[in-house]
Design a protein around this motif. Structure first.
Motif: not given
Length: 332
Positions: A238-258
């Motif tokens: 986060a200090k170098v321009g990559l803030p923490t975010g959330t990819m919603p569940a099921k954005t990609y296959d096999g991703q059951s959680e945020d």
């Protein structure tokens, strides 16, 4: 009498001519640096270059520069070789502060933000599920300390190895050390999908938006586990321009959680020396015609300019953009 009338006509014509010239001079041309044709920012830039003149009744003309990329555009804008440009949030911070080997201490302090978080790219780490179950290496700490592991990523020149290096440094090692240990291989993302299927790699890290075709293929054709990021890694990135975010569940296959991860956002930058009026009117044209932009580019449907005040200010807002956002009540 004829001579007098002729003189009057000449004066009138001259006045009209000067008025026409004045109108012509009133039109302002601004430039946008994007990417070579065929890339996403080039298509966005094409839409911007058509929309801005239309929205401003041709008060502003746009010259689209079909060159550049995520790492070069901040420098080009800072050096006033383009008035506006697309970049990633992290590259903007790296360029501004002279971070990473690419910028090597050369700061770019004139960069200013116009549009933030236009599109999000997620820093995603997946591992072969069978490998994780066999070895128990289900965290980044375990992965980098594994005796045998092959971590794949895009070639040097992409921002992914730089992001990965920040991840590794937050965990007490670095890219070069792991490379020397034979734990890192680099390749195109399309090739990585095949190698994951062939069990030739164990872990893959990338930075891509939702619906990216190569990661979609990888997760559809291989059983994968999504590797979480430790809080200390999230804090450091986060200090170098990559803030923490959330990819919603099921954005990609096999991703059951945020999936909580370091996020790289597409941003639209300008130079501090570009006039407030130009930046104000460009900002107004783009924000107030966002529906047309989203219809033309579905990946931008998640852009919500009204949230500008709720996000961490990675790069200082240009006063012209800030004026518009303040009028909308989005920032104080």
């Amino acid at each position: 009498m004829f001579s007098k009338n002729l003189k009057t006509a000449i004066k009138t014509a001259a006045l009209c001519s000067s008025m026409v010239v004045g109108v012509a001079q009133a039109a302002s041309t601004a430039s946008i640096i994007s990417q070579p044709p065929g890339n996403g920012w080039y298509t966005y830039g094409t839409t911007f270059s058509q929309l801005i003149p239309k929205a401003t009744n041709d008060e502003y003309k746009i010259k689209l520069i079909p060159r550049g990329g995520g790492m070069t555009n901040p420098v080009v804008v800072n050096q006033e070789k383009a008035d506006f440009g697309f970049a990633t949030s992290n590259a903007a911070v790296w360029a501004r502060d002279g971070l990473t080997d690419i910028y090597k201490g050369r700061t770019n302090k004139e960069l200013r933000m116009v549009l933030d978080n236009v599109q999000q790219a997620y820093t995603i780490t997946v591992a072969r599920k069978a490998w994780v179950e066999q070895t128990g290496n289900d965290t980044w700490e375990k992965i980098i300390n594994a005796d045998k592991v092959i971590i794949a990523m895009k070639p040097t020149g992409s921002q992914v190895p730089i992001i990965a290096d920040y991840v590794f440094k937050s965990l007490g090692t670095d890219f070069n050390t792991l490379k020397e240990q034979g734990k890192i291989v680099q390749m195109g993302s399309g090739q990585a999908s095949q190698m994951m299927r062939d069990n030739a790699i164990d872990v893959y890290i990338d930075n891509v938006p939702a619906m990216h075709p190569n990661l979609t293929e990888m997760t559809l054709t291989s059983d994968v586990t999504y590797i979480p990021y430790p809080q200390k890694t999230l804090d450091e990135l986060a200090k170098v321009g990559l803030p923490t975010g959330t990819m919603p569940a099921k954005t990609y296959d096999g991703q059951s959680e945020d999936y909580v991860n370091p996020v790289s956002a597409t941003v639209f930058l300008t130079n501090s020396k570009v006039s407030d009026d130009v930046v104000y009117n460009v900002t107004k044209a783009l924000v107030e015609n966002q529906d047309d932009i989203k219809k033309a580019h579905s990946p931008l449907k998640f852009w919500h300019p009204e949230t500008i005040g709720s996000q961490e200010e990675l790069v200082e807002l240009h006063p012209g953009a800030a004026k518009y956002y303040r009028e909308q009540g989005w920032i104080k």
